[in-house]
Design a protein around this motif. Sequence first.
Motif, short mmCIF file in Angstrom:
data_model
loop_
_atom_site.label_atom_id
_atom_site.label_comp_id
_atom_site.label_asym_id
_atom_site.label_seq_id
_atom_site.Cartn_x
_atom_site.Cartn_y
_atom_site.Cartn_z
N ALA A 1 0.84 -1.22 0.00
CA ALA A 1 0.00 0.00 0.00
C ALA A 1 0.86 1.25 0.00
O ALA A 1 1.80 1.37 0.79
N ALA A 2 0.53 2.17 -0.89
CA ALA A 2 1.28 3.44 -0.97
C ALA A 2 0.51 4.40 -1.86
O ALA A 2 -0.32 3.98 -2.68
N PHE B 1 1.05 11.45 0.55
CA PHE B 1 2.24 10.59 0.44
C PHE B 1 2.91 10.45 1.81
O PHE B 1 3.39 9.37 2.17
N LEU B 2 2.90 11.54 2.58
CA LEU B 2 3.44 11.47 3.94
C LEU B 2 2.53 10.61 4.82
O LEU B 2 3.00 9.77 5.59
N ASP B 3 1.23 10.83 4.70
CA ASP B 3 0.28 10.10 5.56
C ASP B 3 0.38 8.59 5.32
O ASP B 3 0.49 7.81 6.27
N THR B 4 0.31 8.18 4.08
CA THR B 4 0.28 6.72 3.81
C THR B 4 1.68 6.11 3.82
O THR B 4 1.91 5.09 4.48
N ASN B 5 2.62 6.73 3.11
CA ASN B 5 3.91 6.07 2.94
C ASN B 5 4.75 6.10 4.22
O ASN B 5 5.48 5.14 4.51
N SER C 1 10.93 10.37 -1.94
CA SER C 1 11.51 10.66 -0.62
C SER C 1 10.68 10.01 0.49
O SER C 1 11.24 9.56 1.50
N THR C 2 9.35 9.91 0.30
CA THR C 2 8.56 9.22 1.34
C THR C 2 8.80 7.71 1.29
O THR C 2 8.77 7.05 2.32
N SER D 1 10.26 5.49 4.32
CA SER D 1 9.63 4.26 4.82
C SER D 1 10.65 3.12 4.87
O SER D 1 10.63 2.31 5.80
N ASP D 2 11.56 3.06 3.90
CA ASP D 2 12.61 2.02 3.93
C ASP D 2 13.46 2.18 5.19
O ASP D 2 13.83 1.20 5.85
#
Length: 332
Positions: A79-80, A94-98, A150-151, A155-156
């Motif tokens: 999910a992303a 992108f910040l919220d999910t990733n 970048s998000t 996350s990585d």
Amino acid sequence: MSRLLVTGGAGFIGSNFVHYVLDNTEHSVTVLDKLTYAGNLASLEGLPADRFTFVEGDISDAALVDSLFADVDAVVHYAAESHNDNSLDDPRPFLDTNIIGTFTLLEAARKHNVRFHHISTDEVYGDLELDDPNRFTETTPYNPSSPYSSTKAGSDLLVRAWVRSFGVQATISNCSNNYGAYQHVEKFIPRQITNVLRGERPKLYGSGENVRDWIHANDHSSAVLTILDKGVIGETYLIGADGEKNNKEVVEMILVGLGQPADAYDHVVDRPGHDLRYAIDSTRLRTELGWEPQFSDFEAGLADTIAWYRDNESWWAPQKDATEARYKAQGQ
Ligand code: NAD
Ligand code: DAU
């Protein structure tokens, strides 16, 4: 036999993975998906009801995630928010999910000691010059260009930290550009195929010299299953199938494949910060885990993909007008 939780399983690569797992293993699959504009239940039709469950929800919903992690053996996290152009327009989701979504899943993996595989992208490494003899490897420094990449890079790094600090049983894979069935029409290959099918001209950003390293979605799925089975906890594996092509070449192949002149496309305004070239060296995955891609002929895989979009207009037509209206507003 394992119980897998697949986040983002109603999206492009997640749905291909779910079909692949149910077709090729005895595992059962639960999909957790928010059904954003990119999620489509029609991509999950025809799956065996005794081994497949769908749950609509957000990966940032800690209570829901906690209850689902209690009942599975492994989680594969697709999910992303996935589209670079959207991230330039509105980075917040992108910040919220990733970032927050991945954090929420990692906390549940830590609590339940569940095996976790994080799906990521080669874009975390930035881009390469066209004539650079080197390709991305597991030790290439992170250098992402867009809010999306970048998000994903963030996350990585969260996954790596949760492995080291809390002993979470996680692996990471960074894959190159996928193509195949069920890909949203906002993405390059489906956008151009469906444009031509509708009598519109393909749209090439800038010069069209940008290179992407194409891999069929089924090869991505087989690589992820290999890593789930044999990957070393805490390690990162790059997934790629030696499929470098520039965008102009791909558009020309699509046009010719649909019986049009090879030059019947338009150049449109370039993507800000547009990465020039991605290229994956997947030696580690091949030599240490024994994985090999099956789709080595891009032209044949592309022909199958063109046929899929020609035969499945009812799957993509509902999204086409809104997608093109968004692009038109940006001059693309
Ligand atoms: P996609 O946009 O087609 O699908 C994303 C899915 O995630 C959708 O079904 C959407 O509804 C769901 N989703 C989004 N936010 C959610 C949330 N908060 N909670 C639950 N579900 C949510 O994306 P894709 O192209 O299939 O990419 C899947 C993954 O693979 C992403 O992590 C992406 O970074 C990675 N990846 C993609 C590619 C590629 O070429 N497309 C290559 C390498 C890695
Ligand atoms: O490399 C992996 C990444 O591949 C994934 O992490 C992303 O989730 C996925 O969206 C993809 O990112 P790209 O930005 O490379 O894919 P996209 O399909 O948006 O564009 C591919 C190339 O085609 C890129 O150079 C931009 C160009 N392009 C795209 C569109 C939509 C065009 O020339 N015209 C277009 O209309």
